[in-house]
Design an enzyme around this catalytic site. Sequence first.
Site, PDB file in Angstrom:
ATOM      1  N   ASP A   1      59.212 -56.304  -1.197  1.00  9.79           N
ATOM      2  CA  ASP A   1      60.606 -56.476  -2.292  1.00  9.79           C
ATOM      3  C   ASP A   1      61.147 -55.236  -2.749  1.00  9.79           C
ATOM      4  OD1 ASP A   1      59.383 -58.992  -2.372  1.00  9.79           O
ATOM      5  OD2 ASP A   1      58.059 -58.564  -3.513  1.00  9.79           O
TER       6      ASP A   1
ATOM      7  N   ASP B   1      60.700 -71.772  -6.190  1.00  7.65           N
ATOM      8  CA  ASP B   1      59.967 -71.151  -7.171  1.00  7.65           C
ATOM      9  C   ASP B   1      59.793 -72.308  -7.834  1.00  7.65           C
ATOM     10  OD1 ASP B   1      60.557 -69.229  -4.700  1.00  7.65           O
ATOM     11  OD2 ASP B   1      62.193 -68.016  -6.096  1.00  7.65           O
TER      12      ASP B   1
END
Length: 247
Positions: free
Chosen positions: A17, A137
């Site tokens: 990330d 998500d």
Amino acid sequence: MTADASDDEFEVIPAVDVQNGEVVQLVQGERGTEKTYGDPVEAAERWIDAGAETLHLVDLDGAFEGERTNADAIDAVIDAVDVPTQLGGGIRTADDAVDLLERGVDRVILGTAAVENPNIVAEISEEHPDSVVVSLDAKDGEVVVEGWTQGAGVTPVEAAERYAELGAAAILFTNVDVEGQLEGVATDPVEELVAATEIPVIASGGVATLEDVRALEEAGAAAVVVGSALYEGNFTLEEAQAVVAED
């Protein structure tokens, strides 16, 4: 292998990330909670040396701001590695996605764009089959978008069924309630999602121990994305791969 439905082998996928050009991990996706782990290319190469078969790349700034602000850092990773990559964060249009696929990314991960325009999944998949992973998500049982800041008014199961029909290759399911906390996984939402869709489910969020990795495999996930636990040394990638190869 990117959690292909034709391959039953469970895969452990390291996360790279990127925020402000550096590898970071956030707690529950909140800016300001990040811990940094250095250069993205160095991180990617370290995971490949450890046996990673796929890399999970995220432009975190892109996820929050809607444009790929870490493109140079991500491109450097893509140039440096020879394993399949899946990339998310800031991909908002079909043209963006196709450009990335033609650039060398193996799969694009769509979150906000897919929620706002579900047909984008079919549009990209028609030109590049098996290339779209839809990121669902979830926070408190609801799909959230815009960097996990806004509710979408739909459950993960409802959304997954829709995207499977539109040609999504897989679902990336992140449980925001446990993400980045290193306190364990919640398997019930994963099991529910796996039961509801025929396409692979890649699990993410909360992995802290080897038992968590095994639990997600037993819940029916095709793969798990692991970030903080690997970076913090809770276990090695080799150990995680070994624990799911014991069957």
